[in-house]
Motif scaffolding. Structure first.
Motif, PDB file in Angstrom:
ATOM      1  N   GLN A 134       0.811  -1.211   0.000  1.00  0.00           N
ATOM      2  CA  GLN A 134       0.000   0.000   0.000  1.00  0.00           C
ATOM      3  C   GLN A 134       0.843   1.259   0.000  1.00  0.00           C
ATOM      4  OE1 GLN A 134      -3.191   0.066   2.722  1.00  0.00           O
ATOM      5  NE2 GLN A 134      -4.221  -1.610   1.702  1.00  0.00           N
ATOM      6  N   ASP A 135       2.056   1.197   0.517  1.00  0.00           N
ATOM      7  CA  ASP A 135       2.904   2.381   0.527  1.00  0.00           C
ATOM      8  C   ASP A 135       3.199   2.853  -0.892  1.00  0.00           C
ATOM      9  OD1 ASP A 135       3.030   2.468   3.290  1.00  0.00           O
ATOM     10  OD2 ASP A 135       4.723   1.092   3.341  1.00  0.00           O
ATOM     11  N   ALA A 136       3.407   1.902  -1.809  1.00  0.00           N
ATOM     12  CA  ALA A 136       3.661   2.270  -3.205  1.00  0.00           C
ATOM     13  C   ALA A 136       2.444   2.962  -3.794  1.00  0.00           C
ATOM     14  CB  ALA A 136       4.020   1.037  -4.025  1.00  0.00           C
ATOM     15  N   ASN A 137       1.262   2.478  -3.471  1.00  0.00           N
ATOM     16  CA  ASN A 137       0.047   3.117  -3.970  1.00  0.00           C
ATOM     17  C   ASN A 137      -0.101   4.524  -3.424  1.00  0.00           C
ATOM     18  OD1 ASN A 137      -0.676   0.862  -5.429  1.00  0.00           O
ATOM     19  ND2 ASN A 137      -1.950   0.021  -3.800  1.00  0.00           N
ATOM     20  N   LEU A 138       0.219   4.708  -2.153  1.00  0.00           N
ATOM     21  CA  LEU A 138       0.137   6.035  -1.565  1.00  0.00           C
ATOM     22  C   LEU A 138       1.160   6.960  -2.196  1.00  0.00           C
ATOM     23  CD1 LEU A 138      -0.381   5.131   2.193  1.00  0.00           C
ATOM     24  CD2 LEU A 138      -2.073   6.005   0.590  1.00  0.00           C
ATOM     25  N   ALA A 139       2.334   6.448  -2.510  1.00  0.00           N
ATOM     26  CA  ALA A 139       3.358   7.275  -3.132  1.00  0.00           C
ATOM     27  C   ALA A 139       2.924   7.742  -4.512  1.00  0.00           C
ATOM     28  CB  ALA A 139       4.675   6.498  -3.233  1.00  0.00           C
ATOM     29  N   LEU A 140       2.198   6.916  -5.212  1.00  0.00           N
ATOM     30  CA  LEU A 140       1.717   7.299  -6.527  1.00  0.00           C
ATOM     31  C   LEU A 140       0.488   8.192  -6.438  1.00  0.00           C
ATOM     32  CD1 LEU A 140       2.097   3.935  -8.448  1.00  0.00           C
ATOM     33  CD2 LEU A 140       3.447   6.003  -8.750  1.00  0.00           C
ATOM     34  N   GLY A 141      -0.182   8.200  -5.323  1.00  0.00           N
ATOM     35  CA  GLY A 141      -1.363   9.028  -5.141  1.00  0.00           C
ATOM     36  C   GLY A 141      -2.618   8.347  -5.629  1.00  0.00           C
ATOM     37  N   ASP A 142      -3.327   7.679  -4.726  1.00  0.00           N
ATOM     38  CA  ASP A 142      -4.537   6.957  -5.103  1.00  0.00           C
ATOM     39  C   ASP A 142      -5.596   7.911  -5.641  1.00  0.00           C
ATOM     40  OD1 ASP A 142      -3.681   4.419  -4.421  1.00  0.00           O
ATOM     41  OD2 ASP A 142      -4.228   4.689  -2.327  1.00  0.00           O
ATOM     42  N   MET A 143      -6.369   7.413  -6.567  1.00  0.00           N
ATOM     43  CA  MET A 143      -7.515   8.178  -7.041  1.00  0.00           C
ATOM     44  C   MET A 143      -8.606   8.050  -5.996  1.00  0.00           C
ATOM     45  SD  MET A 143      -7.529   7.268 -11.088  1.00  0.00           S
ATOM     46  CE  MET A 143      -8.962   8.211 -11.471  1.00  0.00           C
ATOM     47  N   GLY A 144      -9.482   9.021  -5.941  1.00  0.00           N
ATOM     48  CA  GLY A 144     -10.580   8.975  -5.002  1.00  0.00           C
ATOM     49  C   GLY A 144     -11.657   8.002  -5.443  1.00  0.00           C
ATOM     50  N   LEU A 145     -12.690   7.880  -4.640  1.00  0.00           N
ATOM     51  CA  LEU A 145     -13.788   6.961  -4.943  1.00  0.00           C
ATOM     52  C   LEU A 145     -14.432   7.256  -6.292  1.00  0.00           C
ATOM     53  CD1 LEU A 145     -15.608   6.780  -1.499  1.00  0.00           C
ATOM     54  CD2 LEU A 145     -14.257   4.997  -2.597  1.00  0.00           C
ATOM     55  N   ILE A 146     -14.658   8.522  -6.565  1.00  0.00           N
ATOM     56  CA  ILE A 146     -15.311   8.884  -7.826  1.00  0.00           C
ATOM     57  C   ILE A 146     -14.411   8.536  -9.002  1.00  0.00           C
ATOM     58  CG2 ILE A 146     -16.144  10.808  -9.229  1.00  0.00           C
ATOM     59  CD1 ILE A 146     -17.158  12.086  -6.654  1.00  0.00           C
ATOM     60  N   GLY A 147     -13.141   8.892  -8.908  1.00  0.00           N
ATOM     61  CA  GLY A 147     -12.206   8.596  -9.994  1.00  0.00           C
ATOM     62  C   GLY A 147     -12.102   7.110 -10.278  1.00  0.00           C
ATOM     63  N   GLU A 148     -12.023   6.312  -9.231  1.00  0.00           N
ATOM     64  CA  GLU A 148     -11.930   4.868  -9.413  1.00  0.00           C
ATOM     65  C   GLU A 148     -13.223   4.294 -10.005  1.00  0.00           C
ATOM     66  OE1 GLU A 148     -10.703   3.282  -5.655  1.00  0.00           O
ATOM     67  OE2 GLU A 148      -8.686   4.107  -5.844  1.00  0.00           O
ATOM     68  N   ALA A 149     -14.375   4.827  -9.569  1.00  0.00           N
ATOM     69  CA  ALA A 149     -15.654   4.352 -10.100  1.00  0.00           C
ATOM     70  C   ALA A 149     -15.790   4.707 -11.580  1.00  0.00           C
ATOM     71  CB  ALA A 149     -16.814   4.953  -9.296  1.00  0.00           C
ATOM     72  N   VAL A 150     -15.368   5.903 -11.952  1.00  0.00           N
ATOM     73  CA  VAL A 150     -15.413   6.300 -13.365  1.00  0.00           C
ATOM     74  C   VAL A 150     -14.471   5.426 -14.180  1.00  0.00           C
ATOM     75  CG1 VAL A 150     -14.823   8.138 -14.996  1.00  0.00           C
ATOM     76  CG2 VAL A 150     -16.156   8.672 -12.949  1.00  0.00           C
TER      77      VAL A 150
END
Length: 144
Positions: free
Chosen positions: A48-64
């Motif tokens: 998960q640290d790698a994902n945080l470093a890349l900057g996760d998309m928010g709920l809306i972005g992921e749903a789209v």
């Protein structure tokens, strides 16, 4: 145009641009090329640290993003085939460019001569994406 879908797609575009394109590449070499040689690695064992470093998309972005992947699928797989591929391209042309290109420029990039065709296709994109977003984010019904 469906206002709540327009807002969600605009939020997706903003989140996508802020996060960068490295997340979409599935290989280390591709990520290194996209990030100009800087490899981002996490320190923890859960990844998960790698994902945080890349900057996760928010709920809306992921749903789209999931909705656009679904509409691009072949008809046999429950998607919309060539129409879905074309509409997903329209979403990238319209929402991933900052600032958003003029309607004339977007229509030209899509190969459409008519703004009527452009507006019809944009509405079709909204109509196909809306039920997928509402199924995943029911609170979106209250927006707009």
């Amino acid at each position: 145009m469906i206002e709540r879908v327009e807002m969600a797609l605009a939020a997706w575009g903003d989140q996508y641009r802020r996060r960068g394109g490295a997340w979409s590449l599935q290989c280390t070499l591709g990520a290194a090329i996209d990030s100009k040689g800087v490899l981002i690695r996490g320190t923890g064992g859960n990844g998960q640290d790698a994902n945080l470093a890349l900057g996760d998309m928010g709920l809306i972005g992921e749903a789209v993003e999931r909705a656009l992947v679904l509409i691009r699928q072949p008809v046999e797989a429950g998607g919309h085939g060539k129409v879905g591929v074309e509409l997903a391209k329209l979403a990238r042309v319209r929402y991933l460019t900052d600032p958003m290109p003029l309607v004339e420029q977007q229509a030209k990039r899509m190969g459409w001569r008519s703004q009527v065709t452009y507006r019809s296709k944009l509405h079709q994109l909204h109509v196909l994406v809306e039920p997928l977003l509402l199924a995943e984010l029911p609170w979106l019904k209250r927006v707009a």
